[in-house]
Scaffold this motif. Structure first.
Motif, short mmCIF file in Angstrom:
data_model
loop_
_atom_site.label_atom_id
_atom_site.label_comp_id
_atom_site.label_asym_id
_atom_site.label_seq_id
_atom_site.Cartn_x
_atom_site.Cartn_y
_atom_site.Cartn_z
N ALA A 115 0.82 -1.22 0.00
CA ALA A 115 0.00 0.00 0.00
C ALA A 115 0.85 1.26 0.00
CB ALA A 115 -0.91 0.00 1.23
N LEU A 116 2.17 1.11 -0.12
CA LEU A 116 3.09 2.23 0.01
C LEU A 116 3.90 2.41 -1.26
CD1 LEU A 116 4.56 4.33 1.90
CD2 LEU A 116 6.12 2.46 2.50
N GLY A 117 3.99 3.64 -1.76
CA GLY A 117 4.87 3.97 -2.86
C GLY A 117 5.91 4.97 -2.39
N TYR A 118 7.18 4.74 -2.74
CA TYR A 118 8.26 5.60 -2.23
C TYR A 118 9.25 5.92 -3.33
CZ TYR A 118 12.46 6.94 0.43
OH TYR A 118 13.57 7.60 0.90
N LEU A 119 9.54 7.20 -3.48
CA LEU A 119 10.61 7.65 -4.37
C LEU A 119 11.67 8.32 -3.51
CD1 LEU A 119 11.78 8.22 -7.21
CD2 LEU A 119 10.58 10.41 -7.14
N PRO A 120 12.86 7.71 -3.39
CA PRO A 120 13.91 8.33 -2.57
C PRO A 120 14.52 9.54 -3.26
CG PRO A 120 14.73 6.33 -3.60
CD PRO A 120 13.27 6.42 -3.94
N GLY A 121 15.14 10.40 -2.46
CA GLY A 121 15.79 11.58 -3.03
C GLY A 121 16.98 11.23 -3.89
N GLU A 122 17.68 10.16 -3.55
CA GLU A 122 18.80 9.67 -4.36
C GLU A 122 18.47 8.24 -4.77
OE1 GLU A 122 22.52 10.12 -2.37
OE2 GLU A 122 22.14 12.20 -1.81
N LEU A 123 17.93 8.10 -5.98
CA LEU A 123 17.49 6.79 -6.46
C LEU A 123 18.68 6.00 -6.98
CD1 LEU A 123 15.08 4.94 -7.10
CD2 LEU A 123 14.96 6.06 -9.35
N ARG A 124 18.97 4.88 -6.35
CA ARG A 124 20.06 4.02 -6.78
C ARG A 124 19.48 2.73 -7.35
NH1 ARG A 124 22.14 6.29 -1.94
NH2 ARG A 124 24.06 7.46 -2.30
N LEU A 125 19.75 2.49 -8.64
CA LEU A 125 19.27 1.30 -9.33
C LEU A 125 20.45 0.47 -9.80
CD1 LEU A 125 16.57 3.14 -11.46
CD2 LEU A 125 16.13 1.68 -9.48
N HIS A 150 1.83 0.40 -8.63
CA HIS A 150 0.93 -0.52 -7.94
C HIS A 150 -0.25 0.22 -7.29
CE1 HIS A 150 3.93 0.97 -5.21
NE2 HIS A 150 3.35 0.48 -4.15
N ASP A 151 -0.44 1.49 -7.66
CA ASP A 151 -1.57 2.30 -7.19
C ASP A 151 -1.66 2.30 -5.66
OD1 ASP A 151 -3.72 4.01 -7.50
OD2 ASP A 151 -5.17 2.38 -7.56
N PRO A 152 -0.60 2.75 -4.97
CA PRO A 152 -0.58 2.68 -3.50
C PRO A 152 -1.52 3.68 -2.86
CG PRO A 152 1.34 3.86 -4.30
CD PRO A 152 0.63 3.34 -5.51
N ASP A 153 -1.96 3.39 -1.64
CA ASP A 153 -2.81 4.31 -0.89
C ASP A 153 -2.01 5.48 -0.33
OD1 ASP A 153 -5.22 2.82 -1.15
OD2 ASP A 153 -4.43 1.40 0.30
N LEU A 154 -0.73 5.25 -0.01
CA LEU A 154 0.14 6.29 0.54
C LEU A 154 1.38 6.40 -0.35
CD1 LEU A 154 1.14 8.28 2.72
CD2 LEU A 154 1.97 6.30 4.02
N VAL A 155 1.65 7.62 -0.82
CA VAL A 155 2.80 7.86 -1.69
C VAL A 155 3.73 8.86 -1.00
CG1 VAL A 155 3.56 8.60 -3.98
CG2 VAL A 155 1.32 7.52 -3.71
N VAL A 156 4.99 8.49 -0.87
CA VAL A 156 5.99 9.33 -0.21
C VAL A 156 7.05 9.68 -1.26
CG1 VAL A 156 7.69 9.49 1.64
CG2 VAL A 156 5.56 8.23 2.01
N LEU A 157 7.17 10.96 -1.57
CA LEU A 157 8.05 11.42 -2.65
C LEU A 157 9.08 12.38 -2.10
CD1 LEU A 157 5.24 12.16 -5.27
CD2 LEU A 157 6.61 10.09 -5.09
N ASP A 158 10.36 12.07 -2.30
CA ASP A 158 11.46 12.89 -1.81
C ASP A 158 12.11 13.57 -3.01
OD1 ASP A 158 13.42 14.05 -0.30
OD2 ASP A 158 14.28 12.19 0.46
N GLU A 159 11.92 14.88 -3.13
CA GLU A 159 12.45 15.68 -4.25
C GLU A 159 12.07 15.06 -5.60
OE1 GLU A 159 13.65 18.48 -3.54
OE2 GLU A 159 14.39 18.32 -1.49
N PRO A 160 10.78 14.91 -5.90
CA PRO A 160 10.36 14.12 -7.07
C PRO A 160 10.63 14.77 -8.42
CG PRO A 160 8.46 15.12 -6.01
CD PRO A 160 9.63 15.37 -5.10
N THR A 161 10.79 16.08 -8.50
CA THR A 161 10.97 16.72 -9.81
C THR A 161 12.43 16.94 -10.17
OG1 THR A 161 10.79 18.94 -8.83
CG2 THR A 161 8.76 17.92 -9.62
N GLU A 162 13.35 16.49 -9.34
CA GLU A 162 14.77 16.65 -9.63
C GLU A 162 15.10 15.97 -10.96
OE1 GLU A 162 17.56 18.04 -7.97
OE2 GLU A 162 16.04 19.11 -6.82
#
Length: 483
Positions: free
Chosen positions: A258-268, A329-341
């Motif tokens: 139920a959680l979506g998260y975008l970190p400020g420094e995305l490491r893939l 996954h259409d989460p109920d709670l979305v946490v976005l850290d600096e999403p437009t960088e």
């Protein structure tokens, strides 16, 4: 007796939903109502109607975005009149059964708008239907019109019966009571220490379900530490954190879908393709990904890019991939850290559309940023954090009012630094013959009157930047400073 006015607002890329809306409208007219059918994109104001029936086609389990935008634009007015929802789809005969519950996108919108009901009436699949899958199904003889006119008319009669049981004076302008939902985020006395270093200290924060909430502060203020505690990546040193009513650490497996998260420094992983990265992250989320294809299309991540390895991606492409994985996954709670960088302006506009649709669908979004304009554009309330401590929680309107103004003056006499009288209280910063001041908004006119008595060659007034303005305005004022 004056007829009750009902608006049917449909959002669709093709004619299926519009056809259903027309059928509902004709039936309501026959039942003695004044029904008006409009495309959702043309609906700017619903206050002239006694009831509203929004409808949308279902694409990958979600409402079409014009319908969501319409719901978002009119959310306040819709709270004061009856609302019923309808959808076109599924694109097969199963829609005639009564076993299909509202899919996640429709269910979220239904809850957010406090709608009294939802019905799925079946869709159509023709060569004009958008999408590669639709074209393939039609090519293999699986197309057709699956709408059931009798079901549509029965649904319209039900809407009419409900409205007729109340007069216009009972339904129009009356707020529908609804139980107060549990907060989506509850943080109580959160403290996180890294050895002797304090990352966050005794932070309290509550975010309501369905709210798009801004989390502001300069780099190093404690935003990322707070977010990592919220999603279970860090264990608090002290205090209590709840996300959707769950402990992010102890209940992480239950929370993750139920959680979506975008970190400020995305490491893939650099050697994985975009496709494999999204599949891997979906496995970690433990939930289906009904929105992946739609999001890739809207964020301009074509299949040709997704087949490339991440090490070939630009910063902007990685950020788009990060947004897809946070929302797929259409989460109920979305946490976005600096999403437009790293996003270009066109993709940023799409991101803002996605946030507006999330709000209309009743999702909760926590948006962490040091860029004030994007928070002002998307959020209803904001929290400001400084040095690990919560400074204030304000509505965006109050924040705009409190924000300092930057006055920049250039002098003509070549004397450089000089006394500015009362303006010395407003943090003057000199550069040769030019000085910048941070002035509270209510003092700008008085400040200009005094400063223009000096030999000024040029003058500019603008809103101060976040770090300049708020760290100064919310600092405990010096007793000798002007109010």
């Amino acid at each position: 007796m004056k007829k009750q006015k009902i608006l049917l607002a449909y959002g669709s890329k093709h004619g299926t939903t519009g056809g259903i809306a027309e059928e509902i409208g004709r039936t309501l007219e026959q039942d003695g109502f004044d029904a008006e059918v409009r495309p959702a994109s043309a609906v700017q104001d619903v206050t002239g109607f006694d009831a509203v029936v929004p409808g949308s086609s279902l694409h990958a389990g979600h409402w079409q975005r014009e319908a969501l935008r319409c719901a978002g634009r009119n959310a306040d007015a819709l709270a004061h009149r009856p609302v019923r929802l309808f959808s076109s789809g599924q694109v097969d005969g199963s829609a005639e059964q009564h076993e299909i519950p509202p899919v996640p996108g429709a269910a979220g919108t239904m809850a957010h708008l406090r709608a009294r009901g939802h019905a799925t009436f079946g869709g159509s699949l023709t060569s004009e239907t958008a999408g590669r899958i639709a074209r393939t199904m039609v090519k293999h003889g699986k197309g057709g019109d699956f709408r059931n006119p009798e079901r549509i008319r029965t649904g319209a009669h039900e809407i009419g019966s409900e409205l007729r049981s109340q007069g216009p004076e009972q339904v129009r302008g009356s707020v529908r009571p609804v139980p107060t939902p549990e907060p989506a985020i509850e943080i109580t006395s959160l403290t996180k220490r890294y050895g002797p270093t304090v990352g966050v200290e005794r932070l309290d924060l509550t975010v309501a379900a369905g709210e798009v909430f801004g989390f502001l502060g300069p780099n190093g203020a404690g935003k990322t530490t707070t977010l990592r505690c919220l999603i279970g990546l860090l264990r608090p040193t002290e205090g209590r954190v709840r996300a959707l009513g769950l402990d992010p650490v102890a209940d992480h497996r239950r929370l993750a879908p139920a959680l979506g998260y975008l970190p400020g420094e995305l490491r893939l992983h650099p050697e994985l393709t975009g496709h494999r990265s999204l599949r891997l992250l979906a496995d970690l989320q433990g939930a289906p990904t009904p929105r992946r294809a739609e999001l890739c299309e809207r964020l301009a991540l074509p299949d040709s890019d997704l087949r490339r390895t991440v090490q070939e991606y630009s910063r902007g492409m990685k950020q788009k991939l990060g947004l897809v994985q946070a929302l797929q996954h259409d989460p109920d709670l979305v946490v976005l850290d600096e999403p437009t960088e790293g996003l270009d302006p066109l993709v940023q506009e799409t991101f803002f559309e996605l946030l507006a649709e999330a709000r209309a669908a009743g999702r909760t979004v926590l948006l962490s940023s040091h860029v004030l304009p994007e928070v002002q554009r998307t959020c209803g309330r904001v929290a400001i954090i400084r040095d690990g401590k919560l400074v204030t929680v304000e509505s965006v309107a109050a924040l705009r009012e409190a924000r300092a103004r930057k006055i920049r003056l250039t002098f003509t006499d070549g004397r450089g630094r000089r006394s500015l009288g009362e303006a010395e209280h407003w943090a003057p910063r000199w550069n040769g013959d030019q000085v910048e001041l941070l002035v509270p908004p209510r003092r700008v006119v008085d400040a200009l009157r005094g400063l223009l008595a000096l030999p000024v060659a040029d003058l500019a007034v603008e809103e101060a930047g976040l770090e300049e303005a708020f760290l100064d305005l919310y600092r405990h004022a010096d007793p000798g400073s002007p109010p």
